[in-house]
Scaffold this active site. Structure first.
Site, PDB file in Angstrom:
ATOM      1  N   ASN A 208      37.611  39.740  35.840  1.00  0.00           N
ATOM      2  CA  ASN A 208      38.122  40.844  35.330  1.00  0.00           C
ATOM      3  C   ASN A 208      38.469  40.551  34.140  1.00  0.00           C
ATOM      4  OD1 ASN A 208      40.274  38.411  34.925  1.00  0.00           O
ATOM      5  ND2 ASN A 208      39.928  37.625  36.584  1.00  0.00           N
ATOM      6  N   PRO A 303      38.570  29.108  47.009  1.00  0.00           N
ATOM      7  CA  PRO A 303      40.350  28.392  47.567  1.00  0.00           C
ATOM      8  C   PRO A 303      41.275  29.145  46.000  1.00  0.00           C
ATOM      9  CG  PRO A 303      38.454  27.442  45.920  1.00  0.00           C
ATOM     10  CD  PRO A 303      38.104  28.745  46.299  1.00  0.00           C
TER      11      PRO A 303
HETATM   12  O1  PMT Z   1      44.257  36.602  29.600  1.00  0.00           O
HETATM   13  P1  PMT Z   1      44.867  37.087  28.847  1.00  0.00           P
HETATM   14  O2  PMT Z   1      43.492  39.120  28.400  1.00  0.00           O
HETATM   15  O3  PMT Z   1      45.870  36.972  28.065  1.00  0.00           O
HETATM   16  O4  PMT Z   1      46.342  38.153  30.103  1.00  0.00           O
HETATM   17  C1  PMT Z   1      46.846  37.017  30.481  1.00  0.00           C
HETATM   18  C2  PMT Z   1      46.714  37.353  31.902  1.00  0.00           C
HETATM   19  C3  PMT Z   1      47.405  38.584  32.351  1.00  0.00           C
HETATM   20  C4  PMT Z   1      45.666  37.400  32.771  1.00  0.00           C
HETATM   21  C5  PMT Z   1      48.075  36.389  32.857  1.00  0.00           C
HETATM   22  O5  PMT Z   1      49.429  36.248  31.835  1.00  0.00           O
HETATM   23  C6  PMT Z   1      48.265  36.446  34.090  1.00  0.00           C
HETATM   24  O6  PMT Z   1      48.841  37.003  34.535  1.00  0.00           O
HETATM   25  N1  PMT Z   1      47.851  35.308  34.614  1.00  0.00           N
HETATM   26  C7  PMT Z   1      47.535  35.283  36.473  1.00  0.00           C
HETATM   27  C8  PMT Z   1      46.331  36.188  36.440  1.00  0.00           C
HETATM   28  C9  PMT Z   1      46.625  36.359  38.258  1.00  0.00           C
HETATM   29  O7  PMT Z   1      45.560  36.085  39.038  1.00  0.00           O
HETATM   30  O8  PMT Z   1      47.421  36.345  38.499  1.00  0.00           O
HETATM   31  P2  PMT Z   1      47.733  36.675  40.595  1.00  0.00           P
HETATM   32  O9  PMT Z   1      49.291  36.782  41.008  1.00  0.00           O
HETATM   33  O10 PMT Z   1      46.803  37.469  40.779  1.00  0.00           O
HETATM   34  O11 PMT Z   1      47.899  34.879  40.929  1.00  0.00           O
HETATM   35  C10 PMT Z   1      48.902  34.336  41.046  1.00  0.00           C
HETATM   36  C11 PMT Z   1      48.358  32.418  40.602  1.00  0.00           C
HETATM   37  O12 PMT Z   1      47.606  31.628  41.380  1.00  0.00           O
HETATM   38  C12 PMT Z   1      47.998  32.520  39.429  1.00  0.00           C
HETATM   39  O13 PMT Z   1      48.521  31.505  38.722  1.00  0.00           O
HETATM   40  C13 PMT Z   1      47.534  32.439  39.378  1.00  0.00           C
HETATM   41  O14 PMT Z   1      46.181  31.373  38.403  1.00  0.00           O
HETATM   42  C14 PMT Z   1      46.954  31.694  40.674  1.00  0.00           C
HETATM   43  N2  PMT Z   1      45.823  31.684  41.419  1.00  0.00           N
HETATM   44  C15 PMT Z   1      45.269  33.174  41.937  1.00  0.00           C
HETATM   45  C16 PMT Z   1      43.647  32.801  42.659  1.00  0.00           C
HETATM   46  C17 PMT Z   1      43.546  31.079  42.752  1.00  0.00           C
HETATM   47  N3  PMT Z   1      41.671  31.581  43.964  1.00  0.00           N
HETATM   48  N4  PMT Z   1      44.008  30.431  42.028  1.00  0.00           N
HETATM   49  C18 PMT Z   1      44.501  30.353  42.239  1.00  0.00           C
HETATM   50  O15 PMT Z   1      45.306  29.296  41.037  1.00  0.00           O
END
Ligand code: PMT
Length: 396
Positions: A208, A303
């Site tokens: 991504n 996971p």
């Molecule tokens: O890296 P940059 O270019 O500076 O951009 C920053 C960002 C947009 C990536 C950052 O601010 C951000 O939003 N990070 C979280 C991205 C994400 O995957 O969001 P999500 O809503 O899909 O996931 C929710 C949470 O679960 C996140 O904390 C993620 O790290 C966590 N997760 C998700 C899937 C997974 N398999 N394991 C996880 O721990």
């Protein structure tokens, strides 16, 4: 910086001449104090040559005490580092013993103390050792590592002393008198950052647009607040601040595994990484040829690192990020509840916001509270988010 380096008696003591050199390269003056068992693993001659100072080991050495007493040594130190720290010295520090020169100085100093544990992985996992680790961390002693990997005893596991270069970097980054102002002094903060890459074949992967900028800014902000920071990073093109311990990973599974190696030492976990939610079921051994007009790739869930950390019994204060393209508040609150988080930082992502930019705008939610931070640089936002995390963490 004056570093008082205490060396206790473990096999990793053979790495201490290199550690002294790395500290001196960073401009530190190093005074060594050895325990009697350390002398079994490394010679005074070698250590005196690299440190340029006489080695101290005996509390009852009248001549040495007359030149610089143990109290003067305790005052001289800006940082007191014990590397390697054996199970034995950890137990003596935890009990408040003053049975030799090193432990006496530890009681007499006002300087920050850091220890780099090193021992067999079964010893490290022993509940008595873990209890001592907890006691020392609660008293504000910085616990550096240990690392995991192959050990001198021929076994593999957690208990290797951190690399001397890594220790030197962390010690150089320790703020003198950090406790006076730093909100996260004595805390260990584990952060995930950047994207993951899920291989399809040897030349292609699913990923991504995360650049890691937000996560690295959070790491720098946590370090500025006095925390020991461990950063688990997917592939990015930026450099972590000096003193932050970085573990580079590629896939979601690697990020999960590395997180769980280090989570036990963490007081706070901040999941900034954009972890792939799915990976290909099978990775082709060779480059896939374009023989067909269309093809499909079967995917399977990765996971969920954040959920697994939030589910740990007596786990760290756990902060998630939510990247959404719509319904920011509703989706973020849903994730806060479903994943059982202490806090969630929500940001809009897509065209012109969120990913791979120097700025961002976030809304932070926790049980019974919220705060919005308008568009600003990721560096400034990270400072505010970390401050909020430190405040909430102190309350809960
Ligand atoms: O890296 P940059 O270019 O500076 O951009 C920053 C960002 C947009 C990536 C950052 O601010 C951000 O939003 N990070 C979280 C991205 C994400 O995957 O969001 P999500 O809503 O899909 O996931 C929710 C949470 O679960 C996140 O904390 C993620 O790290 C966590 N997760 C998700 C899937 C997974 N398999 N394991 C996880 O721990």
């Amino acid at each position: 910086m004056n570093v008082l380096l205490g060396i206790s008696g473990g096999i990793a003591a053979y790495k201490t001449p290199e550690l002294v050199r790395r500290l001196r390269e960073r401009g530190a003056e190093v005074q060594i104090v050895m325990t009697s068992s350390a002398e079994e693993f490394v010679t005074e001659t070698a250590l005196q040559a690299v440190s340029g100072r006489p080695i101290r080991s005996n509390l009852w050495d009248k001549e040495a005490e007359a030149a610089m007493s143990h109290i003067e040594l305790a005052r001289w130190a800006d940082v007191l580092l014990i590397a390697p720290a054996t199970a034995e010295i950890m137990a003596r520090l935890a009990s408040g013993a003053a049975s030799d020169l090193l432990t006496t100085i530890c009681l007499a100093t006002r300087a920050p103390i850091a220890i780099a544990p090193a021992m067999n992985h079964v010893m490290w996992a022993n509940p008595a050792v873990q209890k001592n680790r907890e006691t020392l961390a609660e008293r504000g002693i910085h616990i550096l590592g240990p690392d995991s990997g192959s050990q001198a005893c021929g076994e593999t596991g957690e208990g290797r002393m951190l690399d001397p270069d890594e220790i030197a970097a962390i010690v150089s980054g320790l703020q003198v008198d950090a406790g006076a102002t730093a909100l996260l002094a004595c805390k260990t903060v584990l952060i995930t950052a950047g994207p993951t890459r899920e291989p399809i074949d040897p030349v292609r992967f699913i990923t991504n647009r995360s650049s890691g900028k937000m996560g690295y800014a959070i790491a720098a902000a946590a370090q500025q607040q006095g925390a020991q920071v461990v950063l688990i990073s997917g592939p990015v093109a930026i450099t972590a601040p000096r003193g932050v311990i970085v573990h580079e990973v590629q896939t979601a599974q690697e990020m999960y595994d590395t997180t769980h190696v280090h989570i036990r030492n963490a007081d706070i976990f901040i999941a900034t990484a954009a972890v792939a939610d799915y990976r290909p079921v099978a990775v082709a051994a060779h480059k896939i040829k374009k023989n067909e007009q269309s093809m499909s790739i079967e995917l399977v869930r990765t996971p969920d690192i954040l959920t697994s950390v939030a589910a740990l019994e007596s786990g760290p204060f756990t902060v998630g990020f939510a990247a959404e393209t719509e319904n920011l508040r509703e989706y973020a609150l849903g994730k806060l509840r479903r994943k059982n988080l202490d806090m969630i930082v929500a940001n809009l992502v897509g065209a012109g916001c969120g990913f791979d930019r120097d700025d961002n705008a976030v809304e932070v939610f926790w049980q019974g509270g919220e705060q919005a931070f308008a568009t600003d640089s990721k560096v400034e936002l990270a400072r505010r988010i970390v401050k909020l995390v430190a405040e909430r963490c102190a309350i809960t």
